[in-house]
Motif scaffolding. Sequence first.
Motif, PDB file in Angstrom:
ATOM      1  N   UNK A 136      11.107   5.269  29.591  1.00  0.00           N
ATOM      2  CA  UNK A 136      10.212   5.882  28.421  1.00  0.00           C
ATOM      3  C   UNK A 136       9.399   7.114  29.356  1.00  0.00           C
ATOM      4  N   UNK A 137       9.413   8.007  28.203  1.00  0.00           N
ATOM      5  CA  UNK A 137       8.741   9.583  28.730  1.00  0.00           C
ATOM      6  C   UNK A 137       7.238   9.073  29.451  1.00  0.00           C
ATOM      7  N   UNK A 138       6.589   8.131  28.786  1.00  0.00           N
ATOM      8  CA  UNK A 138       5.194   7.940  29.343  1.00  0.00           C
ATOM      9  C   UNK A 138       5.181   7.566  30.672  1.00  0.00           C
ATOM     10  N   UNK A 139       6.149   7.001  31.312  1.00  0.00           N
ATOM     11  CA  UNK A 139       6.334   6.789  32.788  1.00  0.00           C
ATOM     12  C   UNK A 139       6.239   7.873  33.489  1.00  0.00           C
ATOM     13  N   UNK A 140       7.185   8.865  33.267  1.00  0.00           N
ATOM     14  CA  UNK A 140       6.961  10.202  33.947  1.00  0.00           C
ATOM     15  C   UNK A 140       5.971  11.019  33.671  1.00  0.00           C
ATOM     16  N   UNK A 141       5.348  10.986  32.278  1.00  0.00           N
ATOM     17  CA  UNK A 141       4.036  11.600  32.255  1.00  0.00           C
ATOM     18  C   UNK A 141       3.137  10.793  33.188  1.00  0.00           C
ATOM     19  N   UNK A 142       3.013   9.594  33.177  1.00  0.00           N
ATOM     20  CA  UNK A 142       1.858   9.212  34.101  1.00  0.00           C
ATOM     21  C   UNK A 142       1.862   9.278  35.567  1.00  0.00           C
ATOM     22  N   UNK A 143       3.220   9.585  35.795  1.00  0.00           N
ATOM     23  CA  UNK A 143       3.451   9.762  37.178  1.00  0.00           C
ATOM     24  C   UNK A 143       2.905  11.202  37.668  1.00  0.00           C
ATOM     25  N   UNK A 144       3.304  12.015  36.653  1.00  0.00           N
ATOM     26  CA  UNK A 144       3.099  13.426  36.742  1.00  0.00           C
ATOM     27  C   UNK A 144       1.468  13.571  36.669  1.00  0.00           C
ATOM     28  N   UNK A 145       0.869  12.879  36.102  1.00  0.00           N
ATOM     29  CA  UNK A 145      -0.710  12.967  36.108  1.00  0.00           C
ATOM     30  C   UNK A 145      -1.197  12.355  37.523  1.00  0.00           C
ATOM     31  N   UNK A 146      -0.648  11.368  37.896  1.00  0.00           N
ATOM     32  CA  UNK A 146      -0.886  10.569  39.272  1.00  0.00           C
ATOM     33  C   UNK A 146      -0.626  11.585  40.344  1.00  0.00           C
ATOM     34  N   UNK A 147       0.401  12.182  40.181  1.00  0.00           N
ATOM     35  CA  UNK A 147       0.870  13.345  41.452  1.00  0.00           C
ATOM     36  C   UNK A 147       0.004  14.517  41.349  1.00  0.00           C
ATOM     37  N   UNK A 148      -0.529  14.966  40.134  1.00  0.00           N
ATOM     38  CA  UNK A 148      -1.443  16.064  40.300  1.00  0.00           C
ATOM     39  C   UNK A 148      -2.772  15.575  40.909  1.00  0.00           C
ATOM     40  N   UNK A 149      -3.094  14.184  40.798  1.00  0.00           N
ATOM     41  CA  UNK A 149      -4.308  13.869  41.366  1.00  0.00           C
ATOM     42  C   UNK A 149      -4.489  13.774  42.623  1.00  0.00           C
ATOM     43  N   UNK A 150      -3.210  13.166  43.125  1.00  0.00           N
ATOM     44  CA  UNK A 150      -3.277  13.233  44.757  1.00  0.00           C
ATOM     45  C   UNK A 150      -3.175  14.675  45.179  1.00  0.00           C
ATOM     46  N   UNK A 151      -2.120  15.373  44.532  1.00  0.00           N
ATOM     47  CA  UNK A 151      -1.990  16.864  44.834  1.00  0.00           C
ATOM     48  C   UNK A 151      -3.567  17.682  45.011  1.00  0.00           C
ATOM     49  N   UNK A 152      -4.275  17.354  43.909  1.00  0.00           N
ATOM     50  CA  UNK A 152      -5.579  17.952  43.816  1.00  0.00           C
ATOM     51  C   UNK A 152      -6.469  17.583  44.962  1.00  0.00           C
ATOM     52  N   UNK A 153      -6.298  16.714  45.622  1.00  0.00           N
ATOM     53  CA  UNK A 153      -7.475  16.084  46.471  1.00  0.00           C
ATOM     54  C   UNK A 153      -6.734  16.614  47.589  1.00  0.00           C
ATOM     55  N   UNK A 154      -5.355  16.688  47.970  1.00  0.00           N
ATOM     56  CA  UNK A 154      -4.894  17.177  49.048  1.00  0.00           C
ATOM     57  C   UNK A 154      -5.192  18.610  49.307  1.00  0.00           C
ATOM     58  N   UNK A 155      -5.210  19.486  47.989  1.00  0.00           N
ATOM     59  CA  UNK A 155      -5.350  20.977  48.123  1.00  0.00           C
ATOM     60  C   UNK A 155      -6.726  20.839  48.459  1.00  0.00           C
ATOM     61  N   UNK A 156      -7.929  20.137  47.679  1.00  0.00           N
ATOM     62  CA  UNK A 156      -9.112  20.120  48.061  1.00  0.00           C
ATOM     63  C   UNK A 156      -9.426  20.038  49.719  1.00  0.00           C
ATOM     64  N   UNK A 157      -8.766  18.947  50.193  1.00  0.00           N
ATOM     65  CA  UNK A 157      -8.932  18.768  51.649  1.00  0.00           C
ATOM     66  C   UNK A 157      -8.210  20.043  52.481  1.00  0.00           C
ATOM     67  N   UNK A 158      -7.157  20.761  52.004  1.00  0.00           N
ATOM     68  CA  UNK A 158      -6.616  21.773  52.844  1.00  0.00           C
ATOM     69  C   UNK A 158      -7.518  23.038  52.589  1.00  0.00           C
ATOM     70  N   UNK A 159      -8.201  23.128  51.590  1.00  0.00           N
ATOM     71  CA  UNK A 159      -8.993  24.271  51.229  1.00  0.00           C
ATOM     72  C   UNK A 159     -10.323  24.357  52.227  1.00  0.00           C
ATOM     73  N   UNK A 160     -10.553  22.891  52.200  1.00  0.00           N
ATOM     74  CA  UNK A 160     -11.824  22.520  53.031  1.00  0.00           C
ATOM     75  C   UNK A 160     -11.725  23.064  54.542  1.00  0.00           C
TER      76      UNK A 160
END
Lengths: 296, 296, 296, 296, 296
Positions: free
Chosen positions: E43-67
């Motif tokens: 189902x497409x929504x599996x791909x979609x939610x994984x994308x959201x999840x990854x954007x989330x983890x990535x944002x935190x990672x980006x925030x820590x790298x920026x810090x």
Amino acid sequence: MILEKKIPLRYWFDIIKWDMIIVFCFSIIVYLLSIFLPTFNVPVSIGAFLGTAIALVLSFKLSQSYDRWWEARKIWGAIVNDSRSLVVQTKNFAKHITPEELQTIANRQIAWCFVLGQKLRDLDHIKTLEKYLPKESTDALKQHSNIPLALIDQHSADFSKLLEDKKINDFQFIQLDATLVRLVESMGKAERIKNTVFPRHYRLALHLFIYIFLICLSFALSDLFSYVKIPLLMLISLPFFLLEKVAFTIQDPFENKPTDVAVTAIAHTIKANLKDVTGQEDYEEKEHDEDWFYIM
Amino acid sequence: MILEKKIPLRYWFDIIKWDMIIVFCFSIIVYLLSIFLPTFNVPVSIGAFLGTAIALVLSFKLSQSYDRWWEARKIWGAIVNDSRSLVVQTKNFAKHITPEELQTIANRQIAWCFVLGQKLRDLDHIKTLEKYLPKESTDALKQHSNIPLALIDQHSADFSKLLEDKKINDFQFIQLDATLVRLVESMGKAERIKNTVFPRHYRLALHLFIYIFLICLSFALSDLFSYVKIPLLMLISLPFFLLEKVAFTIQDPFENKPTDVAVTAIAHTIKANLKDVTGQEDYEEKEHDEDWFYIM
Amino acid sequence: MILEKKIPLRYWFDIIKWDMIIVFCFSIIVYLLSIFLPTFNVPVSIGAFLGTAIALVLSFKLSQSYDRWWEARKIWGAIVNDSRSLVVQTKNFAKHITPEELQTIANRQIAWCFVLGQKLRDLDHIKTLEKYLPKESTDALKQHSNIPLALIDQHSADFSKLLEDKKINDFQFIQLDATLVRLVESMGKAERIKNTVFPRHYRLALHLFIYIFLICLSFALSDLFSYVKIPLLMLISLPFFLLEKVAFTIQDPFENKPTDVAVTAIAHTIKANLKDVTGQEDYEEKEHDEDWFYIM
Amino acid sequence: MILEKKIPLRYWFDIIKWDMIIVFCFSIIVYLLSIFLPTFNVPVSIGAFLGTAIALVLSFKLSQSYDRWWEARKIWGAIVNDSRSLVVQTKNFAKHITPEELQTIANRQIAWCFVLGQKLRDLDHIKTLEKYLPKESTDALKQHSNIPLALIDQHSADFSKLLEDKKINDFQFIQLDATLVRLVESMGKAERIKNTVFPRHYRLALHLFIYIFLICLSFALSDLFSYVKIPLLMLISLPFFLLEKVAFTIQDPFENKPTDVAVTAIAHTIKANLKDVTGQEDYEEKEHDEDWFYIM
Amino acid sequence: MILEKKIPLRYWFDIIKWDMIIVFCFSIIVYLLSIFLPTFNVPVSIGAFLGTAIALVLSFKLSQSYDRWWEARKIWGAIVNDSRSLVVQTKNFAKHITPEELQTIANRQIAWCFVLGQKLRDLDHIKTLEKYLPKESTDALKQHSNIPLALIDQHSADFSKLLEDKKINDFQFIQLDATLVRLVESMGKAERIKNTVFPRHYRLALHLFIYIFLICLSFALSDLFSYVKIPLLMLISLPFFLLEKVAFTIQDPFENKPTDVAVTAIAHTIKANLKDVTGQEDYEEKEHDEDWFYIM
């Protein structure tokens, strides 16, 4: 005192104008493409998850920009505090100081605040220096590449003189020196924010992300009627571009923009306080209102 | 001591009243539109992702507002600490100080706390000053544009006097001066939060975002029966508006609102502590309860 | 030393009991409603996006609660450090101090830690005071409204006495005073966390949000068989209520709950360290285990 | 110098092994259940939103764990700085100090770093103490319950001796004492992180959340063929368990695990620096490599 | 002064080249697989939610790298401040210092900044040392394993000499020593960031997550025509890889990359300031432009 003023509608219109025009052209192009490629259909949830992802990255970016702006404001708050402490300390430490000597130090501190503010904004700070200090002392200063630092150097020399003349004792001298060290720190911190560009590729990646999102979204919505789709796409993209703009405007708080930290207004508050503490009248009328149009 | 009181229902009703009315009218309009434009249909997941996006931006905004409020609370916590340190230090440093001199300093510090609190809330702080200090000392103070700073200046002059009279030594003098510097810092920090508006265009962009979300959502739900759709739309929009309101109320903690930092209550705690340490009785009955209706 | 113990299952059961009962009743009601209003159908993605939104707001709330709890732990860490520094400094600064004088100061500091911990938890701190200090010194202390502050006042008076007797010099005196100032700060910070309620309307808005989410979700799932729907709804709502509870329990770390910061255990660590440094035996058996059942 | 080494694949395999086995068994069970309960069908977007929600809570948890780990690293960075400052100050302050006296202080500081590191990891720190200090000085130390604190106490006594012998003056004495206070602070902060368990019910709630998500997801996917579903479920759950494991491994940085803060390597850097500054040769070969296998 | 320059397109192309090639090959493989396994559909929504999840983890990672990056920038900002303070203090404290002595200290501080910057970037810092200091003083320094620390040691010895010669008094000596302690702290902090690898398994887990997301997404999109699917997959994966790259490039700010903190440019600013304050001419032309190609 910092006043609140409404931001005029024209300002709002100006900052989103270009992005909206781009989105409009863009929607037209996608609409035309969807006529010639009618079978092509991206699932809506792809567009939706990209939107969520972008909102996420954008929120973090907004948070980092806000932190820069708030840090800049904190630095100028520290300048207010240390300017007050410096003059209250000098006044009460040095019992045999003449009122003129005290006022020289207070006025130099006032000049320092205005000059630093103008320098951060890349404005003509020589003129500002001449406005707040007597001519004989500005001539020597103009030679220096970093005038605020030269003013601190003069403060430091004055305090050493006071110590030599036994007007203050060793203990009081190091308290005053500690206050100077904090002022040097605030100056350096403000310069750091001014001189350090927000990582440029970060912002570009985010921009690219918004456009990819819009491409996917417009293909995902391709089964809607075009007269609905174009305004809908513009409506959805509006807050994203707007928030990105908000992030961009507050990330650089010393650019002589209406959304800057209000360094001139803060310097006027310091002037009023220091003149009050040293018993000088604050004659100057507030003819500088045009300088700080919107206070954020 | 800070007491907990229930926030009355009326308060809740008041803060969301207008937004709910707007959403109601808005739903009606969308409903009427959907009668005349019956074929127009936005996918539900567009509304859903916008809702997620808005929750995200709202959460960050809420977090930033909370940080402002908590920083304001920390500043007043630091004022409690430094007020206590100031009086404990003065008492034990200056062995030959008279109880009256000590009480003068303690009472001035108490007055400083109350006056600063009133000033931050834009209330009449002259009257407060007169309540806590004898008349002869308030007359001179009223001339000053920044009364809390003038009180600190008097503290500083007193400590210089104690040093001159050899009641404290140089070392103790600089410890007291360091405490004064911290009080000036806390005052400046509180003024910073008071005087710096949260970036206005940030909040407006967020508001706009909520409305765009509601427009998309109401079109997305257009195939539901209207008697379900209108309450559903109101139900869904309720927490968003409520959280936006929470963010808005806590972002400005010195506005004389029930959700303020409880500066008057904190000042009373300081008064009780300082009177206790300096051996004065804390006669005043707590007739000021109406002043701090809800403690948050 | 802080030991780890398992949290018993009963504890888990207790904290989620009521919420689960409410959700159960609630599911039944929705189920009954869905029989009488069978045509009413909310899209699942509305429920899903509300769930995401709530997870977001909840995560931020959890993060803020965690920060409060961790700040409380940091404050007590600072108390450990400054207690150690205070006694090591006194011991090595004052060469001609008698072991008894040193132990009086160490024991007062130990008492201060225990009394502060009990006071923060609203427990009987008079009894604790009597346990750790000899009777003759507690009588005077009981008069004071803030006993920890009065103990600091006694420390400060002792150090002034040591200075007068020339057992320490001026330099050492201000180092000890600086340590006292830090202890006053830690005390004030702990009181701040204790006395400042987490913004109440924030939590209520969040609660309301969870219930609105459950209402929407239960209508969205109305085409599932009821024997599946009710456990599913309970299963989905479980982690949300649980995380909200976690946030709630850690946001107030001085409430005499098992999830508190382990102030008594920390005070025992300080006691052991200070007795060790001052050469006293730490006779007291650990009969206080029941006092700190779960260590978090 | 801290070297980078690859983490071997076996390590990766080890940490996710059990969770993957559980998920595998779990998928089988759900598959069997779905044969006997074939009509039961949860919408996919329920699973999807739970996944998003869990990613959210997990990200915050990861961020908090990372902050603990980074704080631990910062504390050991501060220990490096203060160790260097301590020895540079002693060397240049005390002109008439013998090289032996200086080296005694430097070696004690080196021992302090190694002993603290071993103690935090619950390893035999008595042996480490004997390795870096001569036998005659370790015997007295072994009596103490907190050996690093006893070493600081010896430092403090030595500096008092230097002051008494007029090898340093009062000013230099308080600078050295300030450095000791910072070392006590770093020690206490490291102990705080070591002794404070991350709120256990927080982690358990998160674990429960992941399993509820997998239950919902496996029912949601029940119309896929089982040979696809089981690997898909394992694939999706893999990063969640992995990230939870990453969070778990970095939240406790002093557990003698390969992902620890590299306290032994840092202590070796300090040793090299202090030996260099005090003119001692750093004879010891690096036979301790096995001690710090992966550097993170 | 730090200049802004455009990052050339080639740079952009280089950093995403390999990931795009991988995604391209990957899409081809999935496309071929989907021919042989045509009935398999996620189902497409599996791909979609994984994308959201990854954007989330990535944002935190980006925030820590920026810090990390922003912390590195803050450290070098503090180095600017303390270098200025050090020289302004020396100049005004020591009235009978010869201009040569002052310039020796200023030049050593300039050399310290350049050498530290080169050392952090693992470049030849011996040559840099020789460029900024006279030959006779560099020979001894080269023996030391940590040259910046040896330079601080020389500063400290010079200040002790000034104290012995009564050119500065005890009070001024400890102020200068406090500035040195802060410089040692900044050096240690920069080394900490340089030597501490961002937890490697964190980054690997994130990478794995992105690939799992792409696998799921490509299966989810398997009913789209392949000529649409492959560019779509590349388009969607592009911002994720790009943001991960941004996070990676800014997390290590001392690697002699164009995205580094501009340590050489900052050292030149310090040089200009210190030469200005000590009355030396800053003869050296800016032939070092190639050294700091892109300023971020």
